[in-house]
Design an enzyme around this catalytic site. Sequence first.
Site, PDB file in Angstrom:
ATOM      1  CE  LYS A 177     -26.179 -26.958   0.956  1.00  0.00           C
ATOM      2  NZ  LYS A 177     -26.897 -25.731   1.219  1.00  0.00           N
TER       3      LYS A 177
ATOM      4  CE  LYS B  12     -26.384 -22.342   7.728  1.00  0.00           C
ATOM      5  NZ  LYS B  12     -26.855 -22.254   6.371  1.00  0.00           N
TER       6      LYS B  12
ATOM      7  N   GLY C 121     -31.773 -27.713   1.882  1.00  0.00           N
ATOM      8  CA  GLY C 121     -32.885 -28.105   2.751  1.00  0.00           C
ATOM      9  C   GLY C 121     -33.981 -28.896   2.047  1.00  0.00           C
ATOM     10  CG  ASN C 122     -36.676 -27.093  -0.834  1.00  0.00           C
ATOM     11  OD1 ASN C 122     -36.576 -26.531   0.243  1.00  0.00           O
ATOM     12  ND2 ASN C 122     -37.505 -26.715  -1.775  1.00  0.00           N
TER      13      ASN C 122
ATOM     14  CE  LYS D 150     -28.451 -21.980  -1.366  1.00  0.00           C
ATOM     15  NZ  LYS D 150     -27.909 -22.837  -0.305  1.00  0.00           N
TER      16      LYS D 150
HETATM   17  N1  LIG Z   1     -31.257 -13.905  -5.469  1.00  0.00           N
HETATM   18  C1  LIG Z   1     -31.943 -15.031  -5.235  1.00  0.00           C
HETATM   19  N2  LIG Z   1     -32.230 -15.866  -6.251  1.00  0.00           N
HETATM   20  C2  LIG Z   1     -32.928 -17.007  -6.015  1.00  0.00           C
HETATM   21  N3  LIG Z   1     -33.363 -17.394  -4.786  1.00  0.00           N
HETATM   22  C3  LIG Z   1     -33.086 -16.605  -3.719  1.00  0.00           C
HETATM   23  C4  LIG Z   1     -32.355 -15.396  -3.913  1.00  0.00           C
HETATM   24  N4  LIG Z   1     -32.221 -14.819  -2.686  1.00  0.00           N
HETATM   25  C5  LIG Z   1     -32.816 -15.630  -1.782  1.00  0.00           C
HETATM   26  N5  LIG Z   1     -33.344 -16.715  -2.401  1.00  0.00           N
HETATM   27  C6  LIG Z   1     -34.054 -17.758  -1.636  1.00  0.00           C
HETATM   28  O1  LIG Z   1     -33.015 -18.488  -0.978  1.00  0.00           O
HETATM   29  C7  LIG Z   1     -33.290 -19.890  -1.061  1.00  0.00           C
HETATM   30  C8  LIG Z   1     -31.975 -20.641  -0.922  1.00  0.00           C
HETATM   31  O2  LIG Z   1     -31.474 -20.473   0.384  1.00  0.00           O
HETATM   32  P1  LIG Z   1     -31.711 -21.582   1.522  1.00  0.00           P
HETATM   33  O3  LIG Z   1     -33.147 -22.036   1.526  1.00  0.00           O
HETATM   34  O4  LIG Z   1     -31.151 -21.003   2.769  1.00  0.00           O
HETATM   35  O5  LIG Z   1     -30.760 -22.708   0.974  1.00  0.00           O
HETATM   36  P2  LIG Z   1     -30.732 -24.298   1.124  1.00  0.00           P
HETATM   37  O6  LIG Z   1     -31.513 -24.838  -0.033  1.00  0.00           O
HETATM   38  O7  LIG Z   1     -29.267 -24.608   1.017  1.00  0.00           O
HETATM   39  O8  LIG Z   1     -31.310 -24.654   2.469  1.00  0.00           O
HETATM   40  C9  LIG Z   1     -33.988 -20.055  -2.388  1.00  0.00           C
HETATM   41  O9  LIG Z   1     -34.777 -21.231  -2.424  1.00  0.00           O
HETATM   42  C10 LIG Z   1     -34.848 -18.787  -2.445  1.00  0.00           C
HETATM   43  O10 LIG Z   1     -36.056 -18.985  -1.759  1.00  0.00           O
HETATM   44  N1  LIG Z   2     -25.024 -26.056   7.432  1.00  0.00           N
HETATM   45  C1  LIG Z   2     -25.788 -25.527   6.445  1.00  0.00           C
HETATM   46  O1  LIG Z   2     -25.371 -24.632   5.697  1.00  0.00           O
HETATM   47  O2  LIG Z   2     -27.083 -26.047   6.315  1.00  0.00           O
HETATM   48  P1  LIG Z   2     -28.243 -25.510   5.352  1.00  0.00           P
HETATM   49  O3  LIG Z   2     -27.691 -25.460   3.976  1.00  0.00           O
HETATM   50  O4  LIG Z   2     -29.362 -26.531   5.480  1.00  0.00           O
HETATM   51  O5  LIG Z   2     -28.647 -24.166   5.849  1.00  0.00           O
END
Ligand SMILES: Nc1ncnc2c1ncn2[C@@H]1O[C@H](COP(=O)(O)OP(=O)(O)O)[C@@H](O)[C@H]1O
Ligand SMILES: NC(=O)OP(=O)(O)O
Length: 320
Positions: free
Chosen positions: A212, A128, A11-12, A274
């Site tokens: 993803k 999700k 996302g970031n 992940k």
């Molecule tokens: N055990 C962990 N170690 C590090 N970050 C974690 C952990 N559990 C949850 N997080 C949080 O989850 C986030 C990643 O998930 P998400 O934001 O859903 O992923 P994405 O970057 O794919 O959108 C990290 O940025 C952090 O804020």
């Molecule tokens: N589809 C999917 O996993 O998207 P994000 O990683 O942005 O949650």
Amino acid sequence: MGKKIVVALGGNAILTDDPTALGQQKVLKETAEKLVALVKQGHELVISHGNGPQVGNLLNQQMNADSEINPALPLDSCVAMTQGSIGFWLQNAMNEALKEENIDKQTASIITQCLVDKDDPAFMNPTKPVGPFLTEEEAKTVAEKDGSVYIEDAGRGWRKVVASPKPLEIIEYPIVENLVKNGFITISAGGGGIPVIKTEEGIKGIEAVIDKDFAAAKLAELVKADYLIILTGVDYVFINYGKENQKKLEDVTLTELKEYINQNQFAAGSMLPKVEAVVNFLENSPNAKAVITSLDNIANLKDELTGTVVKNNNYLENAI
Ligand SMILES: Nc1ncnc2c1ncn2[C@@H]1O[C@H](COP(=O)(O)OP(=O)(O)O)[C@@H](O)[C@H]1O
Ligand SMILES: NC(=O)OP(=O)(O)O
């Protein structure tokens, strides 16, 4: 030596504080510049990306589309729409950044479908998180109004959850393979790929959002990537995350990572997919590495992999 790298953008890397189309394109411009730095170092890039925030926003917009002339679109079509829009922005940002660096390469995004099992138990249990973060009160009000399901997401707020079956096959993979072999940078399986099932009438979309990270792991296995790099909002994966005794993981073996999963160290819907995707990839790719880190950290790839680096127990350091 250049490596074949599958990058999964979280996302970031796409959306920070401004969810408008222009805001996302601005973030993607910076993301593309960082990715092109890897191409400049001689690495081969195969890109995938998320769509959680975007597809959730689009799904919320469908709630207002309630007439015959303005019908609501199903979730699989929303996934396709976000794959298209993010692919469009990212492809242009990549091509612009390549041009600025005088690199004679092109990026192509491919509308990609992923086959799922219609009987995947995930359809009975939405997990999700998608869309914006709400307060508990806001989430409960919306859930009561439209019947959607909300959960608390890793201490960050409440988010809508949808079904997230596992990807079994990447339907357009032969096309991606062909483009990769011919030196193109590809963007594929965006948003986890459009979820489809096989029916007697052919392929048909099904309402879900594939994670993803799982789709990128499958892609990395198929292209025989040296590295799967999952880029997210943190530099490292932590155990005891958010607690006083939290500890970052730097170099871990596959066995150690599985042990932490068994200890329930990782939150469902955020870090768990992940680390599970990393396990799936490494179990099928004995001499590869997987990394979970932030976009800023990948600039260090020139010297060494930083972030949470995972490899098989018997990884041979100089085999690739
Ligand atoms: N055990 C962990 N170690 C590090 N970050 C974690 C952990 N559990 C949850 N997080 C949080 O989850 C986030 C990643 O998930 P998400 O934001 O859903 O992923 P994405 O970057 O794919 O959108 C990290 O940025 C952090 O804020
Ligand atoms: N589809 C999917 O996993 O998207 P994000 O990683 O942005 O949650």
